[in-house]
Design a protein around this motif. Structure first.
Motif, PDB file in Angstrom:
ATOM      1  N   HIS A  49      64.343  69.848  -2.367  1.00 24.55           N
ATOM      2  CA  HIS A  49      63.592  68.599  -2.270  1.00 24.55           C
ATOM      3  C   HIS A  49      64.252  67.649  -1.270  1.00 24.55           C
ATOM      4  O   HIS A  49      63.590  67.089  -0.389  1.00 24.55           O
ATOM      5  CB  HIS A  49      63.513  67.947  -3.656  1.00 24.55           C
ATOM      6  CG  HIS A  49      62.528  66.830  -3.744  1.00 24.55           C
ATOM      7  ND1 HIS A  49      62.415  66.033  -4.858  1.00 24.55           N
ATOM      8  CD2 HIS A  49      61.610  66.353  -2.861  1.00 24.55           C
ATOM      9  CE1 HIS A  49      61.462  65.128  -4.663  1.00 24.55           C
ATOM     10  NE2 HIS A  49      60.973  65.299  -3.457  1.00 24.55           N
ATOM     11  N   HIS A  50      65.560  67.467  -1.416  1.00 25.91           N
ATOM     12  CA  HIS A  50      66.271  66.549  -0.530  1.00 25.91           C
ATOM     13  C   HIS A  50      66.211  67.025   0.913  1.00 25.91           C
ATOM     14  O   HIS A  50      65.937  66.245   1.836  1.00 25.91           O
ATOM     15  CB  HIS A  50      67.725  66.395  -0.978  1.00 25.91           C
ATOM     16  CG  HIS A  50      68.507  65.426  -0.147  1.00 25.91           C
ATOM     17  ND1 HIS A  50      69.786  65.690   0.302  1.00 25.91           N
ATOM     18  CD2 HIS A  50      68.189  64.208   0.337  1.00 25.91           C
ATOM     19  CE1 HIS A  50      70.219  64.672   1.013  1.00 25.91           C
ATOM     20  NE2 HIS A  50      69.273  63.748   1.056  1.00 25.91           N
ATOM     21  N   GLY A  51      66.420  68.299   1.119  1.00 23.94           N
ATOM     22  CA  GLY A  51      66.399  68.835   2.473  1.00 23.94           C
ATOM     23  C   GLY A  51      65.036  68.682   3.126  1.00 23.94           C
ATOM     24  O   GLY A  51      64.925  68.270   4.287  1.00 23.94           O
ATOM     25  N   VAL A  52      63.988  68.990   2.373  1.00 24.67           N
ATOM     26  CA  VAL A  52      62.637  68.885   2.910  1.00 24.67           C
ATOM     27  C   VAL A  52      62.267  67.437   3.190  1.00 24.67           C
ATOM     28  O   VAL A  52      61.537  67.142   4.143  1.00 24.67           O
ATOM     29  CB  VAL A  52      61.625  69.530   1.932  1.00 24.67           C
ATOM     30  CG1 VAL A  52      60.197  69.179   2.312  1.00 24.67           C
ATOM     31  CG2 VAL A  52      61.804  71.046   1.912  1.00 24.67           C
ATOM     32  N   SER A  53      62.787  66.508   2.372  1.00 28.26           N
ATOM     33  CA  SER A  53      62.447  65.095   2.570  1.00 28.26           C
ATOM     34  C   SER A  53      62.961  64.568   3.904  1.00 28.26           C
ATOM     35  O   SER A  53      62.417  63.603   4.445  1.00 28.26           O
ATOM     36  CB  SER A  53      63.004  64.240   1.424  1.00 28.26           C
ATOM     37  OG  SER A  53      64.413  64.078   1.520  1.00 28.26           O
ATOM     38  N   HIS A  54      63.983  65.201   4.467  1.00 28.23           N
ATOM     39  CA  HIS A  54      64.462  64.851   5.812  1.00 28.23           C
ATOM     40  C   HIS A  54      63.700  65.707   6.825  1.00 28.23           C
ATOM     41  O   HIS A  54      64.276  66.532   7.533  1.00 28.23           O
ATOM     42  CB  HIS A  54      65.973  65.064   5.903  1.00 28.23           C
ATOM     43  CG  HIS A  54      66.746  64.031   5.149  1.00 28.23           C
ATOM     44  ND1 HIS A  54      67.067  62.801   5.681  1.00 28.23           N
ATOM     45  CD2 HIS A  54      67.230  64.031   3.887  1.00 28.23           C
ATOM     46  CE1 HIS A  54      67.728  62.090   4.778  1.00 28.23           C
ATOM     47  NE2 HIS A  54      67.846  62.815   3.673  1.00 28.23           N
ATOM     48  N   HIS A  55      62.408  65.470   6.888  1.00 26.09           N
ATOM     49  CA  HIS A  55      61.485  66.351   7.603  1.00 26.09           C
ATOM     50  C   HIS A  55      61.473  66.154   9.116  1.00 26.09           C
ATOM     51  O   HIS A  55      60.999  67.022   9.847  1.00 26.09           O
ATOM     52  CB  HIS A  55      60.070  66.135   7.067  1.00 26.09           C
ATOM     53  CG  HIS A  55      59.688  64.686   6.974  1.00 26.09           C
ATOM     54  ND1 HIS A  55      59.339  63.935   8.069  1.00 26.09           N
ATOM     55  CD2 HIS A  55      59.609  63.848   5.894  1.00 26.09           C
ATOM     56  CE1 HIS A  55      59.051  62.697   7.685  1.00 26.09           C
ATOM     57  NE2 HIS A  55      59.203  62.609   6.367  1.00 26.09           N
ATOM     58  N   LYS A  56      61.950  65.012   9.583  1.00 26.99           N
ATOM     59  CA  LYS A  56      61.962  64.711  11.024  1.00 26.99           C
ATOM     60  C   LYS A  56      60.571  64.899  11.639  1.00 26.99           C
ATOM     61  O   LYS A  56      60.444  65.298  12.797  1.00 26.99           O
ATOM     62  CB  LYS A  56      62.988  65.579  11.740  1.00 26.99           C
ATOM     63  CG  LYS A  56      64.415  65.348  11.253  1.00 26.99           C
ATOM     64  CD  LYS A  56      65.409  66.221  11.993  1.00 26.99           C
ATOM     65  CE  LYS A  56      66.820  65.978  11.472  1.00 26.99           C
ATOM     66  NZ  LYS A  56      67.826  66.830  12.142  1.00 26.99           N
ATOM     67  N   ASN A  57      59.563  64.637  10.822  1.00 21.22           N
ATOM     68  CA  ASN A  57      58.160  64.741  11.254  1.00 21.22           C
ATOM     69  C   ASN A  57      57.759  66.152  11.680  1.00 21.22           C
ATOM     70  O   ASN A  57      56.758  66.330  12.379  1.00 21.22           O
ATOM     71  CB  ASN A  57      57.873  63.759  12.393  1.00 21.22           C
ATOM     72  CG  ASN A  57      58.010  62.320  11.948  1.00 21.22           C
ATOM     73  OD1 ASN A  57      57.575  61.950  10.858  1.00 21.22           O
ATOM     74  ND2 ASN A  57      58.641  61.493  12.778  1.00 21.22           N
ATOM     75  N   ASP A  58      58.527  67.146  11.245  1.00 26.34           N
ATOM     76  CA  ASP A  58      58.183  68.542  11.496  1.00 26.34           C
ATOM     77  C   ASP A  58      56.983  68.896  10.609  1.00 26.34           C
ATOM     78  O   ASP A  58      57.080  68.806   9.371  1.00 26.34           O
ATOM     79  CB  ASP A  58      59.385  69.427  11.150  1.00 26.34           C
ATOM     80  CG  ASP A  58      59.120  70.907  11.391  1.00 26.34           C
ATOM     81  OD1 ASP A  58      57.956  71.337  11.313  1.00 26.34           O
ATOM     82  OD2 ASP A  58      60.098  71.647  11.642  1.00 26.34           O
ATOM     83  N   PRO A  59      55.843  69.285  11.171  1.00 28.74           N
ATOM     84  CA  PRO A  59      54.647  69.570  10.367  1.00 28.74           C
ATOM     85  C   PRO A  59      54.893  70.586   9.254  1.00 28.74           C
ATOM     86  O   PRO A  59      54.312  70.475   8.164  1.00 28.74           O
ATOM     87  CB  PRO A  59      53.648  70.105  11.400  1.00 28.74           C
ATOM     88  CG  PRO A  59      54.088  69.503  12.693  1.00 28.74           C
ATOM     89  CD  PRO A  59      55.589  69.446  12.616  1.00 28.74           C
ATOM     90  N   ARG A  60      55.739  71.574   9.512  1.00 27.36           N
ATOM     91  CA  ARG A  60      56.019  72.597   8.494  1.00 27.36           C
ATOM     92  C   ARG A  60      56.718  71.973   7.287  1.00 27.36           C
ATOM     93  O   ARG A  60      56.355  72.247   6.132  1.00 27.36           O
ATOM     94  CB  ARG A  60      56.888  73.694   9.101  1.00 27.36           C
ATOM     95  CG  ARG A  60      57.237  74.834   8.147  1.00 27.36           C
ATOM     96  CD  ARG A  60      58.132  75.857   8.845  1.00 27.36           C
ATOM     97  NE  ARG A  60      59.377  75.252   9.282  1.00 27.36           N
ATOM     98  CZ  ARG A  60      60.455  75.122   8.492  1.00 27.36           C
ATOM     99  NH1 ARG A  60      60.417  75.554   7.239  1.00 27.36           N
ATOM    100  NH2 ARG A  60      61.556  74.571   8.961  1.00 27.36           N
ATOM    101  N   LEU A  61      57.710  71.104   7.546  1.00 25.65           N
ATOM    102  CA  LEU A  61      58.426  70.457   6.454  1.00 25.65           C
ATOM    103  C   LEU A  61      57.574  69.381   5.785  1.00 25.65           C
ATOM    104  O   LEU A  61      57.645  69.183   4.573  1.00 25.65           O
ATOM    105  CB  LEU A  61      59.727  69.846   6.971  1.00 25.65           C
ATOM    106  CG  LEU A  61      60.795  70.837   7.446  1.00 25.65           C
ATOM    107  CD1 LEU A  61      62.014  70.102   7.986  1.00 25.65           C
ATOM    108  CD2 LEU A  61      61.204  71.775   6.309  1.00 25.65           C
TER     109      LEU A  61
END
Length: 462
Positions: free
Chosen positions: A339-351
């Motif tokens: 969850h934490h890792g995905v929340s730092h998505h950097k606007n990557d559409p996949r994340l």
């Protein structure tokens, strides 16, 4: 049933090693009052606060439309059956969680205090004030078996997060008895169940006879049969429905009891290696023992519903995860990370897509709890009608650690105090404490201010 026959509101089913609080029955209604009049006067109010770490997909949360004319967003779609029971509130902000270097901890520990934390890496923790749930518990807690109950799924984390030089304790608690005293949450469903239904002495473990082998209902069955002899058919059915719900939870707990046995077998070397790899011991146990986190959360919610139903407490909190929660959500289709890792998505559409799926899972569990409360009748109303259940996060977007425009939902009419079925957007950075002040008034707690509140949100009050 004779009209003169009456059961005390505090009547409990008792047996050696078990003590089961009862829901309100018609036989508990004072003589001279009709059931309809009693329930209109009684309408006992309950309140629950649910915290989710790491924020939400910021573009998929907000509904379209305002007021009563709105459409739920993709993330909120699981709440469609409860649309008329919802308040989706925009532009609220926890003012005292801002202007700090930390991204998570100072937006978690003060989630329910709305006060500024003391920056510390030591034992001198301070959440700035008493949390709103405890203010309510201090006012009404003497009317129930437990003033309040705190639940979650992640154990308290100790030590210091060297990245921000803050104690990890700040990420593990949202309920504060005093500014310097957090309240520990129960994370084991079995222990939560036993605390409700087995004799409990503060500071000591529950008394058990043949733990996990003999049902609490078996232990109180003789008392239950004795009580039922004087009941009318309606009360017999109500009691049977309640006891069936208790039995259902107990059976599901039996399916998860292997967890305790498995955890006891983990060697110190394995635990040391997990710490070195910064892997969660509880998550390792869950995955290796085959424990389903969705089932664990729902067990906790069923126990919370039983606590409300039996009036064992009227105040609860629940943490879906600790701050900086790294729980892996790969069990969800389309998700391959924490969850934490995905929340730092950097606007990557996949994340961003995975972020949306994880948030929707949380909303689905919230909806499950609402469905349990809605299914329990209290006169012409439901338990949900008589409750206020808040869901929210201390962040809007985990990628930016933004505390502006927090994702906040409140469900339930609060015993007729809330005007639900609305999506409302307030002025930018309206204090979250305004909502808490409104909820305090809804729980009949008389106060002119809470933390940095400015006013009651009259827009949501009936």
């Amino acid at each position: 049933m004779k009209k003169s026959w009456h059961i005390s509101r505090r009547r409990m089913l008792k047996g050696l090693g078990a003590c089961v609080a009862l829901p309100v029955l018609d036989a508990m209604i004072p003589a001279g009052l009709s059931a309809k009049t009693f329930w209109e006067w009684e309408r006992v109010k309950r309140i629950a606060f649910m915290f989710m770490p790491n924020g939400v997909h910021p573009d998929k949360w907000t509904p379209e439309g305002q007021g009563t004319d709105f459409h739920l967003s993709p993330i909120l779609q699981p709440l469609t059956p409860f649309k008329n029971d919802l308040l989706v509130l925009g532009e609220l902000m926890n003012q005292n969680s801002w202007r700090t270097k930390d991204g998570h901890y100072t937006k978690t520990a003060n989630f329910l205090t709305s006060m500024r934390l003391t920056n510390t890496a030591g034992a001198n923790v301070n959440a700035g004030g008493v949390s709103v749930d405890q203010i309510i518990a201090n006012q009404i807690g003497d009317q129930t078996l437990f003033p309040s109950l705190q639940y979650g799924v992640d154990r308290v984390r100790s030590g210091v997060d060297l990245a921000v030089n803050l104690t990890r304790l700040y990420g593990s608690a949202i309920s504060w008895k005093s500014p310097t005293q957090p309240i520990a949450k129960e994370i084991n469903p079995r222990m939560a169940f036993d605390r409700l239904f087995r004799p409990f002495v503060p500071g000591k473990p529950p008394i058990k006879e043949n733990p996990h082998k003999k049902s609490v209902l078996d232990l109180v069955m003789q008392d239950a049969k004795s009580l039922q002899k004087g009941m009318g058919v309606g009360d017999q059915n109500k009691l049977a429905e309640y006891l069936d719900a208790v039995r259902s939870v107990e059976r599901r707990l039996d399916n998860q009891d292997s967890l305790k046995d498995f955890e006891a077998q983990i060697t110190p070397d394995v635990k040391k290696e997990l710490v070195r790899l910064d892997q969660r011991i509880d998550e390792y146990v869950d995955q290796t023992a085959g424990i389903d986190i969705t089932e664990r959360v729902r067990l906790m919610f069923d126990i919370m519903a039983l606590a409300f139903w039996s009036d064992a407490t009227r105040v609860t909190t629940f943490m879906f995860g600790n701050s900086v929660s790294s729980r892996n959500f790969s069990f969800l289709d389309g998700v391959s990370g924490s969850h934490h890792g995905v929340s730092h998505h950097k606007n990557d559409p996949r994340l961003m897509s995975q972020y949306e799926i994880i948030t929707r899972w949380h909303i689905e569990q919230y909806g499950y709890f609402l469905s349990r409360l809605a299914s329990i009748k209290e006169g012409d109303h439901s338990l949900l009608d008589n409750s206020m259940v808040m869901f929210g996060s201390g962040l809007r977007d985990g990628n930016r650690h933004s505390p502006h425009n927090l994702p906040i939902v409140v469900a339930g009419k609060g015993g007729g105090t809330l005007a639900t079925g609305q999506h409302l957007t307030f002025a930018e950075d309206t204090p979250l404490a305004n909502l808490y002040l409104t909820m305090l008034h809804g729980m009949d707690v008389s106060t002119e201010r809470f933390a940095d509140s400015e006013r009651v949100l009259h827009e949501i009050v009936c």
